[in-house]
Design an enzyme around this catalytic site. Structure first.
Site, PDB file in Angstrom:
ATOM      1  N   LYS A  99       0.803  -1.227   0.000  1.00  0.00           N
ATOM      2  CA  LYS A  99       0.000   0.000   0.000  1.00  0.00           C
ATOM      3  C   LYS A  99       0.835   1.276   0.000  1.00  0.00           C
ATOM      4  O   LYS A  99       2.033   1.250   0.258  1.00  0.00           O
ATOM      5  CB  LYS A  99      -1.013  -0.035   1.155  1.00  0.00           C
ATOM      6  CG  LYS A  99      -2.190  -0.940   0.786  1.00  0.00           C
ATOM      7  CD  LYS A  99      -3.313  -0.953   1.775  1.00  0.00           C
ATOM      8  CE  LYS A  99      -4.427  -1.872   1.247  1.00  0.00           C
ATOM      9  NZ  LYS A  99      -5.380  -2.251   2.265  1.00  0.00           N
ATOM     10  N   ARG A 102      -3.706 -10.200   4.749  1.00  0.00           N
ATOM     11  CA  ARG A 102      -4.174 -10.218   3.346  1.00  0.00           C
ATOM     12  C   ARG A 102      -3.045  -9.656   2.488  1.00  0.00           C
ATOM     13  O   ARG A 102      -2.706  -8.471   2.606  1.00  0.00           O
ATOM     14  CB  ARG A 102      -5.431  -9.356   3.243  1.00  0.00           C
ATOM     15  CG  ARG A 102      -6.046  -9.313   1.862  1.00  0.00           C
ATOM     16  CD  ARG A 102      -7.254  -8.395   1.842  1.00  0.00           C
ATOM     17  NE  ARG A 102      -7.873  -8.360   0.532  1.00  0.00           N
ATOM     18  CZ  ARG A 102      -7.452  -7.600  -0.464  1.00  0.00           C
ATOM     19  NH1 ARG A 102      -6.407  -6.820  -0.314  1.00  0.00           N
ATOM     20  NH2 ARG A 102      -8.087  -7.623  -1.624  1.00  0.00           N
TER      21      ARG A 102
HETATM   22  N1  HH2 Z   1      -7.529  -3.825   0.955  1.00  0.00           N
HETATM   23  C1  HH2 Z   1      -7.912  -3.801  -0.351  1.00  0.00           C
HETATM   24  C2  HH2 Z   1      -9.047  -4.511  -0.765  1.00  0.00           C
HETATM   25  N2  HH2 Z   1      -9.761  -5.251   0.108  1.00  0.00           N
HETATM   26  N3  HH2 Z   1     -10.088  -6.063   2.294  1.00  0.00           N
HETATM   27  C3  HH2 Z   1      -9.723  -6.115   3.574  1.00  0.00           C
HETATM   28  N4  HH2 Z   1     -10.428  -6.849   4.455  1.00  0.00           N
HETATM   29  N5  HH2 Z   1      -8.642  -5.421   4.054  1.00  0.00           N
HETATM   30  C4  HH2 Z   1      -7.885  -4.645   3.227  1.00  0.00           C
HETATM   31  O1  HH2 Z   1      -6.927  -4.007   3.715  1.00  0.00           O
HETATM   32  C5  HH2 Z   1      -8.244  -4.569   1.842  1.00  0.00           C
HETATM   33  C6  HH2 Z   1      -9.380  -5.304   1.406  1.00  0.00           C
HETATM   34  C7  HH2 Z   1      -7.116  -3.017  -1.349  1.00  0.00           C
HETATM   35  O2  HH2 Z   1      -6.093  -3.821  -1.897  1.00  0.00           O
HETATM   36  P1  HH2 Z   1      -6.176  -4.512  -3.338  1.00  0.00           P
HETATM   37  O3  HH2 Z   1      -7.282  -5.497  -3.397  1.00  0.00           O
HETATM   38  O4  HH2 Z   1      -4.847  -5.050  -3.708  1.00  0.00           O
HETATM   39  O5  HH2 Z   1      -6.445  -3.290  -4.309  1.00  0.00           O
HETATM   40  P2  HH2 Z   1      -7.706  -2.841  -5.142  1.00  0.00           P
HETATM   41  O6  HH2 Z   1      -8.777  -2.423  -4.195  1.00  0.00           O
HETATM   42  O7  HH2 Z   1      -7.177  -1.695  -5.968  1.00  0.00           O
HETATM   43  O8  HH2 Z   1      -8.148  -4.000  -5.982  1.00  0.00           O
END
Ligand code: HH2
Length: 423
Positions: free
Chosen positions: A354, A389
Site C-alpha cells: 500500500k 491479506r
Molecule cells: N484492501 C484492499 C481490498 N480489500 N479487504 C480487507 N479486508 N482489508 C484490506 O486491507 C483490503 C481489502 C485493497 O487492496 P487490493 O485489493 O490489492 O487493491 P484494489 O482495491 O485496488 O483492488
C-alpha cells in the site's frame, strides 16, 4: 549504573517473562500463578461513563491497589464542557488489580457498573485469546495461533498494484492456485478495485469478473475462498458458487443484503473499517480519536452481524489500512493493532504494497514494496494479528513464520548444550 553486582534488568512486562524469572528462583507453581500476573500492567479505557459511576470506578480501583483517571469535571462534580455529565475513564493497574476491581463491581450499588465490569472482563479475555474456530458453510477454519495468509486474487483491470495481471478468468485461477502452492490459507477474490479515487463498477460487471473465478477456485484450490465485495447480490451469488467468507470493506455498514446473504449461507464475514467511500475517502481524512473511532465502527459492524443472524464466531475484524487514512493514521493503527483484540475477534490486516509503504520508503512501484509489506506483517503478527491479506504470499510467509516463532518463543529456553551453529 557502574555497579554490576545485582545485574539489574527491567524485564519484559509480560507475565511469561516474570513467570520464568520466578521459576528460576524455585517459586512454587501456585506462587508463580499468583505473582506473575502482577508483572502485567494494563490501562483500560471506558468512554461515556456517568460522573457518579466514574467516581465509584476510581474508588474500586484505588481499593484494589490501582488507580483510575477521570476528567477533573467528573471528579469535582462540575458541569462538563459537553454538558452530558459523562467522562472517559482510564483504569490503570496490574491484571490482578483490575480483576479484583471487577469482583467489586458485581456487588456495586449502580447496576450499570456490573455491565461495565462484564465488558471490561470480556475485553481482557479477548486480549489473551489466540485461537478461534470459525464455522464456514463447509467445515471449520482454525484461525491462530499460526498466522494465516489470505492471498489476493484481483480480477480487475485497475487494482492499484496488480490491475490487469489476472483480469482473464484463466489467469486469475492460475494465480490463485499458485498462491495456494506458496502457502495461502485463504484466497480472496475481488471483481472491483476499491483503491482511493476509484468509481464503483456496475454490479453485472463485478459478477462477470468474479463469479467464474470463485467457482473454479472453490472447487479446486483446497482452501476456503472469500469474496471481496460490498454488494449483497455479489455476495449471495459468490456464496452460491462456493465462496465461504464475505470480505466487506464497508464493514457491514453499506448494503444490508451483504449480511443477509452471509447469514443465509452460514458464511463467515470480514468486517473492515472504512471512512466514507473509495472515491473520496482520502480527501482530508480526520478522526476525533482514531483508535476509539475504528473500534466503535467495528463494534457497530459486529452488532449488525448479530442482528442479521451471523454467529459471533463467524466474524473477523480489520482496521482497513489505507481506507480513509493518512500516513500517520495508518502507522498509529499498525502500532496499536493489539488494542483491537479487546473486541475478542481475530484481526485481519491488509498492508500489502500500500501507499504508506511508498511514502515511507520512496518506492513508487507498488509491486516492489514486498520488503515493506513483510515488515508491516511481521510487526502485526507480534501484536497478535492472525490473518494477513497479501499479494506476495511466498515472501510474506517467510517473514511471518519468523515473526510468529519469536512471538511464541519461551521466555526462558531450557538449559542445554550448544545447538547447531550458525549456517
Ligand atoms: N484492501 C484492499 C481490498 N480489500 N479487504 C480487507 N479486508 N482489508 C484490506 O486491507 C483490503 C481489502 C485493497 O487492496 P487490493 O485489493 O490489492 O487493491 P484494489 O482495491 O485496488 O483492488
Amino acid at each position: 549504573m557502574a555497579d554490576p553486582r545485582w545485574n539489574v534488568r527491567v524485564i519484559d512486562p509480560s507475565d511469561r517473562a516474570a513467570a520464568a524469572a520466578m521459576r528460576r528462583l524455585g517459586c512454587s507453581d501456585r506462587g508463580v500463578e499468583r505473582m506473575a500476573p502482577k508483572a502485567e500492567g494494563l490501562a483500560v479505557v471506558l468512554e461515556g461513563v456517568a460522573a457518579v459511576e466514574a467516581n465509584l470506578l476510581k474508588q474500586e480501583m484505588l481499593a484494589a491497589g490501582g488507580d483510575a483517571a477521570v476528567s477533573p469535571d467528573a471528579w469535582l462534580g462540575r458541569a462538563d464542557a459537553a454538558g452530558d455529565g459523562k467522562t472517559d475513564v482510564v483504569l490503570v493497574g496490574t491484571r490482578p488489580q483490575i480483576e479484583t476491581m471487577l469482583l467489586g463491581l458485581d456487588q456495586a450499588p449502580l447496576p450499570a457498573l456490573a455491565g461495565m465490569g462484564r465488558e471490561v472482563g470480556q475485553a481482557l479475555a479477548g486480549r489473551r485469546r489466540d485461537r478461534f474456530e470459525v464455522p464456514l458453510p463447509r467445515g471449520t477454519m482454525t484461525v491462530g495461533p499460526r498466522p494465516a495468509l489470505v492471498g489476493i486474487v484481483n480480477v480487475t483491470p485497475d487494482s492499484f498494484s496488480d490491475g490487469g495481471e489476472h483480469f482473464e478468468a484463466d489467469a486469475a485461477v492460475d494465480h490463485g492456485r499458485r498462491l495456494v502452492e506458496e502457502g495461502a490459507d485463504v484466497l480472496d477474490v475481488g471483481g472491483e478495485s476499491t483503491r482511493p479515487g476509484s468509481d464503483p463498477v456496475p454490479v453485472e460487471e463485478e459478477l462477470r469478473r468474479a463469479l467464474p473465478v470463485v467457482e473454479r477456485l472453490a472447487g479446486s484450490a483446497g482452501v476456503p475462498v472469500s469474496i471481496d465485495t460490498r454488494r449483497g447480490r455479489v455476495a449471495r451469488e459468490a456464496l452460491a458458487a462456493g465462496a465461504s467468507i464475505v470480505n466487506d470493506v464497508s464493514g457491514l455498514q453499506g448494503d444490508p443484503e451483504v449480511a443477509a446473504a452471509a447469514a443465509e449461507a452460514g458464511a463467515a464475514v470480514v468486517l473492515m473499517h472504512m471512512r466514507g467511500e473509495p472515491k473520496t475517502m482520502q480527501v482530508d481524512p480526520r478522526y476525533d480519536n482514531l483508535l476509539a473511532d475504528v473500534c466503535r465502527y467495528l463494534r457497530a459492524g459486529l452488532a449488525a452481524a448479530r442482528r442479521a443472524g451471523i454467529g459471533e464466531e463467524q466474524t473477523i475484524v480489520d482496521p482497513g489500512i489505507g481506507f480513509g487514512k493518512t500516513l500517520e493514521h495508518n502507522l498509529a493503527l499498525l502500532a496499536r493493532l493489539g488494542e483491537l483484540r479487546s473486541l475478542g475477534r481475530p484481526i485481519l490486516v491488509g498492508p500489502s504494497r500500500k501507499r504508506f509503504i511508498g511514502e515511507l520508503t520512496g518506492v513508487s512501484t507498488p509491486a516492489e514494496r514486498t520488503f515493506g509489506t513483510a515488515a508491516a506483517c511481521a510487526l502485526a503478527v507480534a501484536r497478535g494479528v492472525l490473518l494477513l491479506r497479501v499479494h506476495d504470499v511466498a515472501e510474506v510467509r517467510q517473514a511471518v513464520a519468523v515473526a510468529a516463532a519469536i512471538r511464541d518463543a519461551r521466555a526462558e529456553p531450557p538449559a542445554q548444550g550448544p545447538g547447531p551453529g550458525p549456517s
